[in-house]
Design an enzyme around this catalytic site. Structure first.
Site, mmCIF file in Angstrom:
data_model
loop_
_atom_site.group_PDB
_atom_site.id
_atom_site.type_symbol
_atom_site.label_atom_id
_atom_site.label_comp_id
_atom_site.label_asym_id
_atom_site.label_seq_id
_atom_site.Cartn_x
_atom_site.Cartn_y
_atom_site.Cartn_z
ATOM 1 N N ASP A 53 -93.829 -97.795 -74.948
ATOM 2 C CA ASP A 53 -92.704 -98.183 -75.719
ATOM 3 C C ASP A 53 -92.290 -99.580 -75.960
ATOM 4 O OD1 ASP A 53 -91.913 -97.871 -73.165
ATOM 5 O OD2 ASP A 53 -89.914 -97.961 -74.013
ATOM 6 N N LYS A 62 -103.935 -105.711 -67.016
ATOM 7 C CA LYS A 62 -103.809 -106.990 -67.453
ATOM 8 C C LYS A 62 -104.196 -107.799 -66.229
ATOM 9 C CE LYS A 62 -99.615 -106.281 -70.544
ATOM 10 N NZ LYS A 62 -98.131 -106.691 -70.403
ATOM 11 N N ARG A 69 -93.691 -94.923 -79.173
ATOM 12 C CA ARG A 69 -94.711 -94.303 -78.480
ATOM 13 C C ARG A 69 -95.599 -93.394 -79.118
ATOM 14 N NH1 ARG A 69 -93.108 -94.574 -73.010
ATOM 15 N NH2 ARG A 69 -90.798 -94.490 -72.491
ATOM 16 N N ASP A 121 -99.798 -104.274 -65.140
ATOM 17 C CA ASP A 121 -98.965 -105.464 -65.343
ATOM 18 C C ASP A 121 -99.048 -106.152 -64.009
ATOM 19 O OD1 ASP A 121 -96.861 -107.603 -65.878
ATOM 20 O OD2 ASP A 121 -97.043 -106.579 -67.959
HETATM 21 P P1 5GP Z 1 -95.885 -103.354 -63.315
HETATM 22 O O1 5GP Z 1 -95.231 -102.733 -62.407
HETATM 23 O O2 5GP Z 1 -97.523 -103.352 -63.201
HETATM 24 O O3 5GP Z 1 -95.679 -104.715 -63.632
HETATM 25 O O4 5GP Z 1 -95.595 -102.645 -64.721
HETATM 26 C C1 5GP Z 1 -96.136 -101.595 -64.995
HETATM 27 C C2 5GP Z 1 -95.172 -100.833 -66.123
HETATM 28 O O5 5GP Z 1 -94.370 -101.386 -66.692
HETATM 29 C C3 5GP Z 1 -96.179 -99.989 -66.724
HETATM 30 O O6 5GP Z 1 -96.094 -98.580 -66.460
HETATM 31 C C4 5GP Z 1 -95.427 -100.009 -68.181
HETATM 32 O O7 5GP Z 1 -94.653 -98.762 -67.988
HETATM 33 C C5 5GP Z 1 -94.574 -101.094 -68.169
HETATM 34 N N1 5GP Z 1 -95.278 -102.221 -68.905
HETATM 35 C C6 5GP Z 1 -96.248 -103.262 -68.350
HETATM 36 N N2 5GP Z 1 -96.674 -103.958 -69.520
HETATM 37 C C7 5GP Z 1 -96.286 -103.301 -70.622
HETATM 38 C C8 5GP Z 1 -96.485 -103.828 -71.958
HETATM 39 O O8 5GP Z 1 -97.350 -104.588 -72.439
HETATM 40 N N3 5GP Z 1 -95.982 -102.818 -72.576
HETATM 41 C C9 5GP Z 1 -95.179 -101.999 -72.609
HETATM 42 N N4 5GP Z 1 -94.892 -101.105 -73.513
HETATM 43 N N5 5GP Z 1 -94.901 -101.486 -71.187
HETATM 44 C C10 5GP Z 1 -95.374 -102.333 -70.359
#
Ligand code: 5GP
Ligand code: MG
Length: 180
Positions: free
Chosen positions: A162, A134, A168, A106
């Site tokens: 989740d 994303k 999940r 993300d």
């Molecule tokens: P980041 O650190 O890249 O912002 O987010 C990564 C983590 O956030 C991922 O490992 C995941 O666990 C969670 N995450 C990010 N986007 C989503 C989403 O759309 N759905 C879910 N369930 N978890 C997300």
């Protein structure tokens, strides 16, 4: 297919199981070609990656190992801007060809932290492989070499991912229903 309810939120079908598995097939073929002649150590990020790690690894025809770390940055449907390391690797990765496996990238905060940590341990090589990416939300520079699918801003669940611990077990990906 119809919508599902998890706690207070409604989710609608987004990526079907056959579509996911097709994308994972192609991803595995790329990795098999790129890593030919090398042994791979996959490092999966729990909890979300367990289904993806399993389906991807079954399609790898090279010598490979897998280990897991547990990180967490999400609280409900929002990133907390802080990554907690809940448990880490117990073995050395020095001199190994490491591929980090993630369920979804993300903002990139989680992957950047782990990537930089592992880089300090002198692996022979280090790549990132995620099921979902994303790109419009990504703010970091860590290279995301492998991804099965890109998605927009949606919050998604299923196939290991989740909402507040639940969802999940759903075999495909659902996205949060937007109000309109
Ligand atoms: P980041 O650190 O890249 O912002 O987010 C990564 C983590 O956030 C991922 O490992 C995941 O666990 C969670 N995450 C990010 N986007 C989503 C989403 O759309 N759905 C879910 N369930 N978890 C997300
Ligand atoms: Mg995750």
């Amino acid at each position: 297919m119809s919508s599902i309810q998890i706690k207070d939120l409604t989710f609608v079908p987004y990526i079907s199981e056959p579509e996911l598995l097709n994308a994972i097939d192609s991803l595995a073929q790329k990795i098999n070609a790129d890593y030919k002649g090398r042994k791979i150590l996959f490092v999966g990020i729990l909890n979300g990656v367990f289904m993806f790690a399993s389906d991807l690894m079954k399609r790898i025809d090279l010598e490979c190992e897998i280990s897991f770390v547990k990180l967490s940055s999400y609280d409900g449907t929002h990133s907390t801007e802080r990554v907690k390391q809940l448990f880490g690797l117990t073995e050395s990765i020095e001199g190994k060809h490491v591929i980090i496996l993630e369920d979804i990238v993300d903002t990139g905060l989680t992957i950047e932290g782990l990537y930089n940590d592992l880089m300090k341990q002198n692996p022979a090589s280090l790549d990132v492989c995620t099921l979902l990416f994303k790109p419009e939300k990504y703010t970091k520079t860590t290279p995301i070499r492998y991804f099965a699918k890109t998605i927009g801003h949606a919050f998604v669940v299923g196939y290991g991912l989740d909402y507040d611990g639940f969802g999940r077990n759903i075999p495909s990906i659902y996205k949060l229903k937007t109000k309109n």
